[in-house]
Design an enzyme around this catalytic site. Structure first.
Site, PDB file in Angstrom:
ATOM      1  N   HIS A  48       0.880  -1.331  -0.186  1.00  0.00           N
ATOM      2  CA  HIS A  48      -0.018  -0.049  -0.007  1.00  0.00           C
ATOM      3  C   HIS A  48       0.776   1.303   0.004  1.00  0.00           C
ATOM      4  O   HIS A  48       0.762   2.120   0.444  1.00  0.00           O
ATOM      5  CB  HIS A  48      -0.936  -0.032   1.237  1.00  0.00           C
ATOM      6  N   HIS A  52      -1.654   3.705  -4.838  1.00  0.00           N
ATOM      7  CA  HIS A  52      -1.778   2.400  -5.074  1.00  0.00           C
ATOM      8  C   HIS A  52      -3.385   2.053  -5.063  1.00  0.00           C
ATOM      9  O   HIS A  52      -4.176   2.926  -4.858  1.00  0.00           O
ATOM     10  CB  HIS A  52      -1.225   1.476  -3.644  1.00  0.00           C
ATOM     11  N   ASP A  54      -6.472  -0.811  -3.457  1.00  0.00           N
ATOM     12  CA  ASP A  54      -6.762  -1.848  -2.181  1.00  0.00           C
ATOM     13  C   ASP A  54      -7.628  -2.745  -2.842  1.00  0.00           C
ATOM     14  O   ASP A  54      -8.566  -2.595  -3.678  1.00  0.00           O
ATOM     15  CB  ASP A  54      -7.475  -1.301  -0.998  1.00  0.00           C
ATOM     16  N   HIS A  58      -8.087  -6.846   1.145  1.00  0.00           N
ATOM     17  CA  HIS A  58      -7.247  -6.189   2.253  1.00  0.00           C
ATOM     18  C   HIS A  58      -7.899  -5.912   3.544  1.00  0.00           C
ATOM     19  O   HIS A  58      -7.543  -5.865   4.601  1.00  0.00           O
ATOM     20  CB  HIS A  58      -7.238  -4.594   1.671  1.00  0.00           C
ATOM     21  N   HIS A 176     -13.500   1.656   4.159  1.00  0.00           N
ATOM     22  CA  HIS A 176     -13.030   0.488   3.688  1.00  0.00           C
ATOM     23  C   HIS A 176     -13.718  -0.772   4.030  1.00  0.00           C
ATOM     24  O   HIS A 176     -14.068  -1.569   2.936  1.00  0.00           O
ATOM     25  CB  HIS A 176     -11.561   0.196   4.389  1.00  0.00           C
ATOM     26  N   GLU A 188      -5.749   4.988  -3.543  1.00  0.00           N
ATOM     27  CA  GLU A 188      -5.296   5.731  -2.536  1.00  0.00           C
ATOM     28  C   GLU A 188      -4.012   6.721  -3.120  1.00  0.00           C
ATOM     29  O   GLU A 188      -3.391   6.243  -3.908  1.00  0.00           O
ATOM     30  CB  GLU A 188      -5.210   5.406  -1.195  1.00  0.00           C
TER      31      GLU A 188
HETATM   32 ZN    ZN Z   1      -4.487   0.693   0.665  1.00  0.00          ZN
END
Ligand code: ZN
Length: 230
Positions: A48, A52, A54, A58, A176, A188
């Site tokens: 991360h 990047h 997710d 994650h 998330h 992000e």
């Molecule tokens: Zn992340």
């Protein structure tokens, strides 16, 4: 074909800010032209680091891992929602995003591959302490976005949830949980989202094909055709 490109990525270097507690980035010469005939670096970072994505895995134990997610989730038309008026640590709530609801629903119903990008302009603080004090989505806003059918969401901050510098602080990672729990993707540390606020841009943020992994750095960019010939 003439085309225009906008880089949406942060540069990975020794100043790259890691999420509190995460491994830091390094890139060191391993072989050199002088001694070995070629330059080859050794790279160390977390999944991360920097700009990047997710994958659901994650935060979701049985969630899709990076190499299970179709490429179409990482490429699409940009829908930029402008919340650049938000202050440090201010929540982004559904009423901020509601003006874009119809457009988001239309994209979903037309089955256009698209990516919702949350423009905070917080990337201007990259490399400073202020970067950790970014605005963040609240849970209801995330739930309402997911309810429109959107499944790929990018943001120009360290996280769509509030970031706590104290690793022992109470953090629920609600956004998330909501997005990844719905099988969605989060990008992000994006940069430059203001440059693609208007116009017809295609965004590309394809991760490395790391088997079984929870996330990966990407080179995020936007591009569009221009009418001129070159
Ligand atoms: Zn992340």
């Amino acid at each position: 074909m003439a085309a225009e490109f906008i880089d949406l990525s942060q540069t990975l270097d020794l100043n790259t800010q890691a999420y509190p507690g995460d491994p830091i980035f390094s890139c060191c010469p391993n072989l050199t032209i002088e001694h070995d005939g070629a330059n080859i670096a050794s790279i160390s970072m977390s999944s991360h680091t920097g700009t990047h994505v997710d994958a659901p895995y994650h935060f979701v134990p049985g969630g899709k891992r990076l190499d299970d997610v179709p490429l179409s989730r990482f490429v699409g038309r940009a829908v930029v929602v402008d919340v650049s008026n938000k202050a440090a640590k201010e929540p982004i709530v559904w009423s901020d995003l509601q003006p874009y609801e119809e457009r988001l629903r239309r994209c979903v119903s037309e089955d256009v591959s698209f990516i919702m990008l949350v423009r905070t302009d917080w990337s201007r603080y990259w490399g400073t302490d202020e970067y950790f004090e970014h605005p963040y989505l609240d849970r209801e806003a995330a739930e309402r976005v997911i309810a429109t059918g959107v499944r790929t969401i990018g943001i120009g901050t360290l996280s769509p949830d509030a970031t706590h510098l104290d690793p022992h602080a109470e953090a629920d990672f609600a956004v998330h949980q909501v997005i990844l729990g719905a099988g969605g993707i989060i990008a992000e540390n994006l940069s430059n989202l203001g440059a693609i606020q208007d116009g017809d841009w295609i965004v590309n943020m394809v991760p490395l094909k790391i088997g079984g992994c929870d996330g990966s750095p990407v080179r995020a960019f936007a591009w569009r055709r221009t009418s001129g010939t070159r």
